[in-house]
Every structure is written in C-alpha cells, then in structure tokens.
Design a protein around this motif. Structure first.
Motif, PDB file in Angstrom:
ATOM      1  N   GLY A 226       9.760   6.324   5.813  1.00  9.59           N
ATOM      2  CA  GLY A 226       9.314   4.933   5.766  1.00  9.59           C
ATOM      3  C   GLY A 226       7.796   4.816   5.840  1.00  9.59           C
ATOM      4  N   PHE A 227       7.179   5.528   6.781  1.00  6.97           N
ATOM      5  CA  PHE A 227       5.730   5.448   6.908  1.00  6.97           C
ATOM      6  C   PHE A 227       5.033   6.092   5.700  1.00  6.97           C
ATOM      7  CE2 PHE A 227       5.955   4.160  11.359  1.00  6.97           C
ATOM      8  CZ  PHE A 227       4.838   3.339  11.437  1.00  6.97           C
ATOM      9  N   THR A 228       5.632   7.152   5.155  1.00  4.91           N
ATOM     10  CA  THR A 228       5.046   7.754   3.960  1.00  4.91           C
ATOM     11  C   THR A 228       5.034   6.765   2.799  1.00  4.91           C
ATOM     12  OG1 THR A 228       5.758   9.961   4.630  1.00  4.91           O
ATOM     13  CG2 THR A 228       5.259   9.642   2.305  1.00  4.91           C
ATOM     14  N   SER A 229       6.112   6.035   2.634  1.00  3.56           N
ATOM     15  CA  SER A 229       6.173   5.030   1.558  1.00  3.56           C
ATOM     16  C   SER A 229       5.136   3.939   1.780  1.00  3.56           C
ATOM     17  CB  SER A 229       7.577   4.421   1.502  1.00  3.56           C
ATOM     18  OG  SER A 229       8.552   5.422   1.293  1.00  3.56           O
ATOM     19  N   TRP A 230       4.986   3.508   3.026  1.00  7.16           N
ATOM     20  CA  TRP A 230       4.030   2.446   3.329  1.00  7.16           C
ATOM     21  C   TRP A 230       2.595   2.918   3.086  1.00  7.16           C
ATOM     22  CZ3 TRP A 230       2.983   0.017   8.818  1.00  7.16           C
ATOM     23  CH2 TRP A 230       2.325  -1.209   8.650  1.00  7.16           C
ATOM     24  N   ILE A 231       2.269   4.115   3.556  1.00  3.66           N
ATOM     25  CA  ILE A 231       0.915   4.650   3.376  1.00  3.66           C
ATOM     26  C   ILE A 231       0.617   4.897   1.902  1.00  3.66           C
ATOM     27  CG2 ILE A 231      -0.579   6.629   3.862  1.00  3.66           C
ATOM     28  CD1 ILE A 231       0.920   6.924   6.545  1.00  3.66           C
ATOM     29  N   ALA A 232       1.553   5.550   1.211  1.00  2.00           N
ATOM     30  CA  ALA A 232       1.330   5.888  -0.203  1.00  2.00           C
ATOM     31  C   ALA A 232       1.219   4.644  -1.068  1.00  2.00           C
ATOM     32  CB  ALA A 232       2.470   6.774  -0.690  1.00  2.00           C
ATOM     33  N   TYR A 233       1.937   3.610  -0.725  1.00  4.60           N
ATOM     34  CA  TYR A 233       1.874   2.377  -1.520  1.00  4.60           C
ATOM     35  C   TYR A 233       0.470   1.794  -1.504  1.00  4.60           C
ATOM     36  CZ  TYR A 233       2.740  -2.405  -3.045  1.00  4.60           C
ATOM     37  OH  TYR A 233       2.678  -3.611  -3.713  1.00  4.60           O
ATOM     38  N   TYR A 234      -0.173   1.758  -0.359  1.00  2.00           N
ATOM     39  CA  TYR A 234      -1.510   1.173  -0.250  1.00  2.00           C
ATOM     40  C   TYR A 234      -2.586   2.091  -0.819  1.00  2.00           C
ATOM     41  CZ  TYR A 234      -0.126  -2.923   2.449  1.00  2.00           C
ATOM     42  OH  TYR A 234       0.421  -4.125   2.836  1.00  2.00           O
ATOM     43  N   VAL A 235      -2.480   3.391  -0.548  1.00  2.00           N
ATOM     44  CA  VAL A 235      -3.526   4.305  -1.007  1.00  2.00           C
ATOM     45  C   VAL A 235      -3.529   4.431  -2.527  1.00  2.00           C
ATOM     46  CG1 VAL A 235      -4.355   6.691  -0.913  1.00  2.00           C
ATOM     47  CG2 VAL A 235      -3.510   5.580   1.160  1.00  2.00           C
ATOM     48  N   SER A 309      -5.425  15.701  12.560  1.00  2.00           N
ATOM     49  CA  SER A 309      -5.177  15.609  11.123  1.00  2.00           C
ATOM     50  C   SER A 309      -4.912  14.169  10.701  1.00  2.00           C
ATOM     51  CB  SER A 309      -3.989  16.497  10.744  1.00  2.00           C
ATOM     52  OG  SER A 309      -4.275  17.860  10.962  1.00  2.00           O
ATOM     53  N   TRP A 310      -4.094  13.465  11.468  1.00  2.00           N
ATOM     54  CA  TRP A 310      -3.741  12.095  11.070  1.00  2.00           C
ATOM     55  C   TRP A 310      -4.870  11.106  11.349  1.00  2.00           C
ATOM     56  CZ3 TRP A 310      -0.402  11.671   7.587  1.00  2.00           C
ATOM     57  CH2 TRP A 310       0.695  12.532   7.521  1.00  2.00           C
ATOM     58  N   ILE A 311      -5.666  11.360  12.359  1.00  2.00           N
ATOM     59  CA  ILE A 311      -6.822  10.486  12.586  1.00  2.00           C
ATOM     60  C   ILE A 311      -7.835  10.661  11.457  1.00  2.00           C
ATOM     61  CG2 ILE A 311      -8.799  10.069  14.088  1.00  2.00           C
ATOM     62  CD1 ILE A 311      -7.015  10.679  16.468  1.00  2.00           C
ATOM     63  N   SER A 312      -8.087  11.904  11.058  1.00  3.82           N
ATOM     64  CA  SER A 312      -9.016  12.138   9.953  1.00  3.82           C
ATOM     65  C   SER A 312      -8.461  11.585   8.642  1.00  3.82           C
ATOM     66  CB  SER A 312      -9.300  13.632   9.819  1.00  3.82           C
ATOM     67  OG  SER A 312      -8.107  14.350   9.565  1.00  3.82           O
ATOM     68  N   PHE A 313      -7.153  11.649   8.447  1.00  6.10           N
ATOM     69  CA  PHE A 313      -6.551  11.066   7.240  1.00  6.10           C
ATOM     70  C   PHE A 313      -6.725   9.549   7.247  1.00  6.10           C
ATOM     71  CE2 PHE A 313      -3.079   9.423   4.636  1.00  6.10           C
ATOM     72  CZ  PHE A 313      -3.149  10.239   3.514  1.00  6.10           C
ATOM     73  N   THR A 314      -6.629   8.944   8.430  1.00  6.73           N
ATOM     74  CA  THR A 314      -6.854   7.500   8.536  1.00  6.73           C
ATOM     75  C   THR A 314      -8.298   7.142   8.205  1.00  6.73           C
ATOM     76  OG1 THR A 314      -5.142   7.364  10.248  1.00  6.73           O
ATOM     77  CG2 THR A 314      -6.701   5.525  10.097  1.00  6.73           C
ATOM     78  N   VAL A 315      -9.239   7.920   8.716  1.00  9.18           N
ATOM     79  CA  VAL A 315     -10.656   7.671   8.417  1.00  9.18           C
ATOM     80  C   VAL A 315     -10.931   7.892   6.937  1.00  9.18           C
ATOM     81  CG1 VAL A 315     -13.015   8.452   8.881  1.00  9.18           C
ATOM     82  CG2 VAL A 315     -11.362   8.268  10.751  1.00  9.18           C
ATOM     83  N   MET A 316     -10.295   8.863   6.340  1.00  9.84           N
ATOM     84  CA  MET A 316     -10.528   9.182   4.932  1.00  9.84           C
ATOM     85  C   MET A 316     -10.015   8.072   4.017  1.00  9.84           C
ATOM     86  SD  MET A 316      -9.208  12.542   2.813  1.00  9.84           S
ATOM     87  CE  MET A 316      -7.625  12.408   3.611  1.00  9.84           C
ATOM     88  N   THR A 317      -8.840   7.532   4.292  1.00 10.66           N
ATOM     89  CA  THR A 317      -8.256   6.502   3.432  1.00 10.66           C
ATOM     90  C   THR A 317      -8.618   5.088   3.875  1.00 10.66           C
ATOM     91  OG1 THR A 317      -6.229   6.533   4.759  1.00 10.66           O
ATOM     92  CG2 THR A 317      -6.328   7.993   2.834  1.00 10.66           C
ATOM     93  N   GLN A 318      -8.913   4.927   5.164  1.00 11.53           N
ATOM     94  CA  GLN A 318      -9.262   3.624   5.755  1.00 11.53           C
ATOM     95  C   GLN A 318      -8.176   2.590   5.434  1.00 11.53           C
ATOM     96  OE1 GLN A 318     -13.490   2.620   5.573  1.00 11.53           O
ATOM     97  NE2 GLN A 318     -12.962   0.439   5.464  1.00 11.53           N
ATOM     98  N   THR A 319      -6.941   2.913   5.823  1.00  9.09           N
ATOM     99  CA  THR A 319      -5.809   2.021   5.622  1.00  9.09           C
ATOM    100  C   THR A 319      -5.113   1.761   6.952  1.00  9.09           C
ATOM    101  OG1 THR A 319      -4.419   3.942   5.093  1.00  9.09           O
ATOM    102  CG2 THR A 319      -5.383   2.729   3.241  1.00  9.09           C
ATOM    103  N   VAL A 320      -4.573   0.564   7.090  1.00  8.22           N
ATOM    104  CA  VAL A 320      -3.885   0.175   8.319  1.00  8.22           C
ATOM    105  C   VAL A 320      -2.599   0.971   8.538  1.00  8.22           C
ATOM    106  CG1 VAL A 320      -2.750  -1.743   9.514  1.00  8.22           C
ATOM    107  CG2 VAL A 320      -4.894  -2.127   8.297  1.00  8.22           C
ATOM    108  N   PRO A 321      -1.748   1.174   7.521  1.00  5.74           N
ATOM    109  CA  PRO A 321      -0.518   1.957   7.756  1.00  5.74           C
ATOM    110  C   PRO A 321      -0.782   3.354   8.294  1.00  5.74           C
ATOM    111  CG  PRO A 321      -0.400   0.822   5.656  1.00  5.74           C
ATOM    112  CD  PRO A 321      -1.797   0.655   6.149  1.00  5.74           C
ATOM    113  N   ALA A 322      -1.819   4.012   7.781  1.00  3.44           N
ATOM    114  CA  ALA A 322      -2.144   5.354   8.278  1.00  3.44           C
ATOM    115  C   ALA A 322      -2.591   5.300   9.727  1.00  3.44           C
ATOM    116  CB  ALA A 322      -3.226   5.980   7.397  1.00  3.44           C
ATOM    117  N   GLY A 323      -3.335   4.260  10.098  1.00  6.53           N
ATOM    118  CA  GLY A 323      -3.775   4.117  11.492  1.00  6.53           C
ATOM    119  C   GLY A 323      -2.614   3.886  12.441  1.00  6.53           C
TER     120      GLY A 323
END
Length: 363
Positions: A226-235, A309-323
């Motif tokens: 579910g979270f992968t779908s949400w993150i991938a949709y926005y990115v 890893s996930w914090i850096s991925f959040t900073v890299m994409t700057q998306t709310v779902p990843a955060g």
C-alpha cells in the motif's frame, strides 16, 4: 645285639607322604594357614560375575485438551522422554489429520504462552501424564515465503508506476511532461533496496523454520504494498515537482541512501557470522569493516541504517507519503530494537554501557 636308630623327622615326612597320610603341622604353620584362609575368604571372589542392568525406559503420555471447551481431543501415548514438542505435533497430526503440525498451537495453560517446537517434552513432565491445551493457529506460511512476498510486491508495484501506464495516469499529461532526473534516481534506489532485501533473504539471513499465520503475511503485504503504491504514484506523477534545493539536495540524499544500504548489508552479514554455532559471544561486536563500527554506539545498527535509508529517500523525493512511511518504520523498528537491546543486557553485563538501542545517545 643291634639297636635300631630312631628315624629322623625328614624320614617320617617321606613315609607319611608315601602312604598318603596327613602330616601334623607345627603351631606356627597352623596359625599362618588360618590367617591366609581368613584373608582369602574376606577378599571375596577374585572375579565377580558381571551384573546385568536392564535400562527401563519410561514412556510419557500427552493429553491434549481444547483450549476453549476444555474437552479432551486425544491422548498421544508411548512418547519417549527425548522427544520434542514437534514430535508430539506430528503424532497428533496422525490422530487428527485435519490439523497440520504448522497450525497446531500447544500451551501448558489455557491462556499461557505457546510452546516452541524445540522444547523437550521431558522438561514439561511433572508426572508420566502431561496435559496440553490445543489452539488452531489457522492457515500457516513459512517465514521465507512471508519475506519474499512482502519484498517482491513493492519491487514490481513501483516499476508499474514508473512505466506510467495509461490505466494509472492521463496519457496527455504523460506525453507533455518531462521526467526530472530525481524520478529515475528514486526508481533505482527503491529497486536497489528491495533487491538487496530479496537477495539477503535467500542467501544471507538464517530464517527460522517456523511458521506464522497467513493473516500476518496479509497485513504485512497490505502495509508494504500500500505505501509503495502511494509513494510511487506521487513520485512518478506527470505533475511531480522536484525537491526545493534540486541537485544539491538530491545528490546528498542519494549518497546517504547508498551508504545506509551498504551499512545495512554489512551489518546483516556480521550478525550471521556472529550467530554461527560454537560462537560464545552473546552480543555483536564491530570488525575491521567501518560500517560495523556503529556497534560501538547502538545495539541494532541494522535498524539505524534502515531508518537512514528511508529518511534519505524522503529527502531525495520530498514527498509526504515517503515521510509518513519513514515515521511509521521508525516507530516499529524502535520497538524491535528495544527488545533486542534488553536481550543483550540480560546475556552480558559488559553490554550495559551501550545506552542506545537504535539511535546513538537518544534511543
């Protein structure tokens, strides 16, 4: 007139020996013979006959009751004391084929803790009859299946969004928009993370041979997929906007992400070598590899690198779902890290100076 000489004592002995008569022994000889006979009698037999010992094995009986109704389901008898609980489950399965060994849960008390399959049945016996309470654990799956399913899903799902299928995004918007380089980097980093997890599951981790309920795997799949779908949709959305500081922010985040992925891998390898049979060390220690030096500050650096890893991925994409995903992963892994930290403290007192479980000097 001839006088016959009196025969000597030696001649008398020869005459008596010749005619078979017993010679009278002097007093000293009689005393010595008596003492020798007493010594022989008191010593007993020179070679006592072997004693045959018959080892009698006492078999155990296991009475299995239903945990809800307390009714007797069956009695598993003639169980050797060296048997384990898994052996009892297989015997139980032969009597009641509708329950496979993987879905059989046995407890000493109705509301007690489920016993492990490796428990020796003799350690549970207060008498020759053992009473256990049965609970149907439901459909079970192996831990390897759980991890492979949870990790394969996000890998494939993210790629589907990355391809920008017409069933997901508008074709006109997809044709007009150009992808920012961070979109490609995010896809590479996301796939790299789950490919590493899959390879470590197959070739690095020593996964328990136990099972877990199917519903637990379904919950895990819903969370990760579910979270992968949400993150991938926005990115991968055609209207996605790049980070605020663009290349500087992306470059720094990618470097931190790769460093955390490498650290996570080396920590997992170190833990596998640490838990090899015959190794008496009860807590992890750092090695020459610099990525393992984090053991000096925290008990569970693999969780530290995972969160990084996930914090850096959040900073890299700057998306709310990843955060949000990074926050939830931090909460969950902090609970796991605390449990392992307490276990290390119980095993070795020299581990107490390590104050942190996952985050240095904090948590």
């Amino acid at each position: 007139m001839f006088r016959r000489n009196k025969p000597s004592s030696s001649e008398n002995r020869r005459d008596f020996a010749t005619h078979g008569a017993a010679l009278p022994l002097p007093a000293n000889d009689m005393r010595n013979f008596f003492n020798l006979s007493q010594l022989v009698l008191s010593a007993g037999q020179l070679k006592p006959p072997p004693v045959l010992r018959h080892s009698k094995i006492t078999f155990l009986e296991v009475e299995i009751l239903d945990a809800h109704s307390k009714k007797q389901i069956c009695v598993v008898d003639k169980i050797p004391p060296s048997s384990t609980l898994l052996d009892v489950k297989y015997r139980f399965h032969k009597i009641c084929p509708q329950w496979s060994p993987s879905r059989i849960g046995l407890r000493l008390e109705r509301n007690g803790v489920y016993l492990k399959d490796s428990v020796n049945i003799k350690s549970l016996a207060a008498s020759s009859i053992i009473t256990l309470y049965f609970t149907d654990m439901g459909q079970q799956v192996s831990w390897t299946t759980v991890f492979l399913t949870e990790y394969t899903g996000p890998l494939l799902i993210y790629l589907l969004f990355y391809l920008r299928l017409s069933s997901i995004y508008d074709e006109k918007q997809t044709a007009r928009s150009l992808r920012h380089p961070v979109v490609h980097l995010a896809c590479i980093c996301h796939c790299l993370h789950y490919i590493r997890c899959l390879l470590e599951t197959l070739f690095v981790h020593k996964i328990s041979e136990g099972h877990t309920p199917l519903k637990n795997m379904i919950k895990g799949c819903i969370f990760y997929w579910g979270f992968t779908s949400w993150i991938a949709y926005y990115v991968n959305h055609p209207q996605y906007t790049p980070p605020s500081f663009e290349n500087k922010q992306v470059t720094l985040a990618v470097l931190v992400f790769l460093m955390c992925e490498a650290g996570n891998h080396f920590i997992n390898v170190a833990l596998v070598h640490q838990n090899q049979p015959g190794n008496k060390i009860s807590f992890p220690i750092p090695s020459i590899n610099p990525f393992t030096w984090l053991f000096l500050l925290v008990s569970c650096p693999n969780y530290t690198y995972e969160i990084g890893s996930w914090i850096s991925f959040t900073v890299m994409t700057q998306t709310v779902p990843a955060g949000i995903f990074a926050i939830l992963m931090t909460i969950q892994m902090s609970q796991w890290a605390r449990k392992k930290h307490q276990l290390y403290l119980k095993r070795c007192t020299t581990h107490k100076w390590r104050k942190a479980a996952m985050i240095p000097f904090m948590l």
